[in-house]
Structures are given as C-alpha cells and as structure tokens.
Write an enzyme that holds these catalytic residues in place. Structure first.
Site, short mmCIF file in Angstrom:
data_model
loop_
_atom_site.label_atom_id
_atom_site.label_comp_id
_atom_site.label_asym_id
_atom_site.label_seq_id
_atom_site.Cartn_x
_atom_site.Cartn_y
_atom_site.Cartn_z
N ASP A 67 -1.89 -11.83 1.74
CA ASP A 67 -2.07 -10.47 1.24
C ASP A 67 -2.12 -10.52 -0.27
O ASP A 67 -2.24 -11.60 -0.86
CB ASP A 67 -0.98 -9.52 1.77
CG ASP A 67 0.40 -9.77 1.18
OD1 ASP A 67 0.54 -10.65 0.30
OD2 ASP A 67 1.34 -9.08 1.61
N ARG A 83 5.19 1.48 4.74
CA ARG A 83 5.38 1.07 3.35
C ARG A 83 4.35 1.81 2.49
O ARG A 83 3.15 1.71 2.70
CB ARG A 83 5.22 -0.44 3.16
CG ARG A 83 5.36 -0.85 1.69
CD ARG A 83 5.66 -2.32 1.48
NE ARG A 83 4.54 -3.20 1.76
CZ ARG A 83 4.54 -4.51 1.50
NH1 ARG A 83 5.61 -5.08 0.96
NH2 ARG A 83 3.49 -5.26 1.81
#
Length: 533
Positions: free
Chosen positions: A448, A167
């Site tokens: 996160d 990603r």
C-alpha cells in the site's frame, strides 16, 4: 446536478452527483459538512503548520523526545473509558480498500475485524471514496451483495461476519472535489461525517457503536482535535458520549513519544493503539531526514528485530496496558504462494513475526490476505487461549525504554539489489495508485502507500547524504536515474506493453523521478499524485 450548483450555501461540488451518490450527500450531510468544516478546519490548518515547525527543529539537529510539559499525564493514575464488549477480542484483523467485493470477502474471512480503508489502501478517487461510503452503509445494514460482471459470480455476507472498523484519511489529505467557502474540505473530516451519519443508527440497533481507525497522528493536540470532532457530532446527533470508539495508529516517529498523551486526549473515545510498522519506518526516515547517522539500510532488513522497532512495540504494549487499552500489532503483508515449498517459507516467516508480537503481549495483529488466517489464528490461540486480549500483560518489569532506544540507528547494508527493488516497487505502486488502485500485490507482498513511501524516501535519503552501496558506489541522482530507466524497462517487460500504456506507468515514472531527486523531501507522494487523479 451540475458542477457549479450550490447544493447547500457555500458548499460546491467539483463533480456531478449521480443519483446513487445523492443518497450519501443528503441535505443533512451537506449541512453537517459545512458546519464542521467551518468549525474545525482552521484549527486543523494550525496543527499542520505545527508539524512543519516541529520538523524544522529536527532538520536543525534536534531529536524527538518525551515532552517535559506533559510529564504529569505520563506519571498520573488514569485509564481510558471501558472498552465495549464487541471490541475486546480482536486477535486477528484484515485490511483492504472500500471496494464492494473486497468488503464482502473480508467480512466473510476467518478474522475478528475487517478494517475498511479510506486511506493507504484506497486511491482517493471521488468515485472510489463515495462508492465506498455506500458499500459500508450496506455492509452495516447487512444487505451488501455484489455480482461480478465478468464471471457472473455472486457475493453476499455470511452469518456472523467480522466486525467492521473504518479507517479515515490522514489529516494532511484534502478532498479537492468538495469545497466549503472556496477551500477543500479536509478528507478525514468528510470521511468521518459521512460514515458516522449513515451508520450510527444501524450500528446502535445491533448494540454497537461507530468504530474507527485514526491514522498518522503526530501530536496529542491532533488527538484532541479528533476528540472534539467526535464529541461535537455525537452531541449534534444526540448520541451518547463514546458512540465513536477509535483505535489510533502509532505510525509516526513523533507520536511514539506521545502515546500516554494521545490516550489521555481521547480517553472517552479511544480503545487502543496500533503498531503501524510500515508507516512508522517511513516516518523514521522522514523525521530524521537531516541526520546522516540515522539513515536506514535496505528496506528488507528493517524488520521488527531492529532495536528501534522492538523498543517501539514493547513501549506501545506497556503504555496501552497501563491505561486499560488494547495494543494491536502490525501487518503481515505476505501473500500465500501456489508453490507449496515457497508457501511453507512464507508461512514460516509469518509465524515467526506473529510469535514475536503475541509473546511480547500484543492483543491482536493484522494480515493482508485471508490465506494467512489459519497460521496466525494458531499463534494467537497459543498465547491468548480463551482470553479476549492480553491487557493483563503489564510488562512492568521491563527496563525503561529511553528516547535513545526509540531512535537507535539500524545495522545492515545498502545494496544495489535493494535499491533496484525499491525502484520497481515504488514505480508499480504509484502507477496502480494513479489508476485508482490503492492496494496492490507486488512480488509476493500486498503493498500500500506506506511501503511505496519507504521505497522512494530511502533512496532520496541515500542521495542527500551521499551514502554508498555495499559495492562502494556512491548513491547519486545520476545513479538513481540510470537504475530507474533500467528498472522501468524490466517492469515494462513484466507487465506487458498494453498495461504499461493504459495504467499510467509513464506518469508514475516521471513522478517518481521528480520526488526522489528533489532537494526538498516530498512529505507524502499522495499529495503530488492527487493532482493527477
């Protein structure tokens, strides 16, 4: 190499290159960075301006909706390019930063895919990002290994590791350590160029392609930008169209109204969409920041059972399957507990969450910890059996999902406990991020950037609209600052004085105060935070 040398004309490094990093920044890599930055950065800057223009309309009372001018795409008969065989089965995916030991452990886990993250699970330190490129290059070559300096334990890949998907960073994030013509290279572009260049040959030798996750798109024109970037580098390196195949995260509120258009813009390169639920909640708050009737309750009650999130999941599945694309589910952020009774409750929650996803028709889902894999595997087997995916589940009989469904206000309380939890989570995450860690276990969840964003923007929105807690107290800047001081003391006791002093907690506290009490919403906490890295 000193910081003021120009390795390639008009390319300037703000950091010295170690010998190991020189292998990533080869002459070819440097030339490509300059060429693609000059070609694609101006258009990217225009797209970021377009985001602000759209947000201004929402701030002035408009609501996101399906665009009339692209109705022909939504109503047309077309499908994306055929999905490569090695991407058709993605029942279970695990995510994490591009740290070497974590990459090995994730690829060895009982999962189909490891998403190696340069974005929300990775603090964008120069060393972390470029070492991450080295780590992924070695992982794709199959020779990655690691020896823990403290324990002496050795880590190596097992036979038949999980599929690796990288990603890249979001379009809004610059790379301040690398300048072209005096301006930062877009972080997303740098991540893609380096990953493609150093891995397309090793992937091709395995009969595979360069597989990516693309985050935080807000408009199909941004998807078209990515499509053109992919095609340009494929052509430049004489690789066939579709060498790059991506999965796009639908994790912004504007993007849910553009899913057909995003798939169409990337139809030669895309394989699916993903319900990035945590960022989506953050985007709901951010997009509707000025709408007092859309303020969310405590983060803990904003689950996939909330009508606006349920509609989002079901519409994504229907849209993807209509176009021959995969519909990936969201993240189970729980961490298994060593207490057996507590762990049983955690696994019960995870099972219920994944039952909902797979019964709706999702083709796969995410976990944050390998300890959840057996539970989720069991649920996937129940719904998919021997099928690689559920593209055959069309949801054609569903009632049409309207803009109102996707914007439905959420029920639930705003509580003192919820506000205090938000403060502690945001404080601890920001401190970890500033210390170079982008993925952190906090109170039994793997947090996160997205969950920290929800935590701080919720309080910001409560302050802006003068919302009251369930005990009747109005949420004000003063109340927040009182709670911040108190919760900072709690966190200081939890982590101990040594950690508090060494891991940027004081800076994190100041930053959290600034962005939560500001009159204008800070778009991403990572932007002011990046100045401290």
């Amino acid at each position: 190499m000193s910081s003021n040398e120009k390795p390639t004309q008009d390319l300037v490094f703000a950091k010295e290159l170690t010998n190991e990093f020189r292998s990533i920044f080869s002459e070819q890599a440097q030339a490509l960075i300059v060429e693609l930055t000059r070609k694609f950065r101006p258009r990217l800057q225009e797209l970021l301006v377009s985001r602000k223009v759209a947000q201004d309309t929402y701030d002035n009372g408009a609501l996101p909706d399906f665009a009339k001018e692209t109705a022909d795409i939504r109503n047309g008969e077309w499908r994306i390019a055929a999905i490569p065989k090695d991407l058709q089965k993605r029942h279970l995916e695990i995510t994490g930063p591009v740290e070497r030991k974590m990459i090995i452990n994730a690829l060895n886990a009982d999962v189909d895919v490891f998403m190696a993250d340069f974005e929300d699970a990775q603090s964008p330190t120069w060393e972390g990002l470029i070492q991450g490129q080295i780590n992924l290059r070695d992982a794709n070559l199959g020779n990655i290994s690691h020896t823990d300096t403290k324990s002496g334990k050795e880590y190596a890949l097992k036979e038949n590791p999980a599929m690796l998907i990288a990603r890249v960073r979001g379009l809004h994030l610059p790379e301040k350590h690398l300048l072209v013509d005096g301006q930062p290279v877009p972080g997303a572009l740098l991540d893609f160029i380096l990953y493609f260049l150093h891995n397309y040959q090793s992937r091709a030798e395995k009969g595979s392609g360069v597989y990516l996750y693309v985050p935080k798109l807000q408009h199909h024109q941004e998807a078209l930008w990515w499509n053109d970037v992919f095609s340009y580098l494929e052509d430049k390196l004489e690789q066939p169209r579709g060498t790059v195949r991506c999965t796009v995260l639908i994790e912004t509120l504007p993007a849910v109204f553009q899913m057909h258009e995003i798939l169409h813009s990337l139809r030669h390169h895309i394989v699916g969409l993903n319900c990035g639920r945590w960022d989506y909640i953050f985007s709901y708050i951010k997009t509707l920041r000025a709408h007092a009737d859309r303020v969310l309750p405590d983060r803990q009650v904003v689950t996939m059972n909330q009508p606006f999130l349920s509609a989002y999941s079901r519409l994504l599945i229907k849209t993807c399957h209509q176009r021959g694309a995969l519909a990936m589910g969201g993240m189970a952020a729980f961490i298994p507990s060593k207490d057996s009774a507590e762990n049983a409750e955690i696994l019960k929650k995870v099972r219920a969450d994944k039952e909902l996803e797979f019964s709706n028709g999702h083709d796969g889902t995410w976990i944050a910890h390998p300890g959840l894999a057996p539970t989720v595997r069991d649920v996937a087997a129940k719904y998919l059996g021997d099928y690689p995916n559920q593209i055959h589940v069309s949801r054609e009989q569903d009632a049409e999902i309207s803009a109102a469904d996707l914007l439905e206000p959420s029920t639930g309380e705003r509580t003192e406990e919820g506000m205090r939890t938000n403060i502690r989570v945001a404080l601890q995450y920001i401190a970890a991020w500033l210390s170079g860690k982008g993925c952190v276990p906090i109170y039994g969840l793997m947090e996160d950037a997205a969950t920290a964003e929800i935590s701080r923007t919720s309080i910001w929105q409560w302050i802006q609209h003068g919302k009251a807690l369930s005990d009747g107290r109005k949420v004000t800047k003063e109340l927040f600052r009182t709670m911040l001081a108190e919760e900072a003391d709690v966190v200081a006791q939890e982590v101990g004085n040594e950690r508090w002093q060494s891991e940027n907690f004081a800076t994190a506290k100041t930053l959290l105060d600034e962005i939560t009490t500001a009159d204008e919403l800070t778009e991403f906490l990572t932007l002011p935070g990046y100045k401290h890295l």
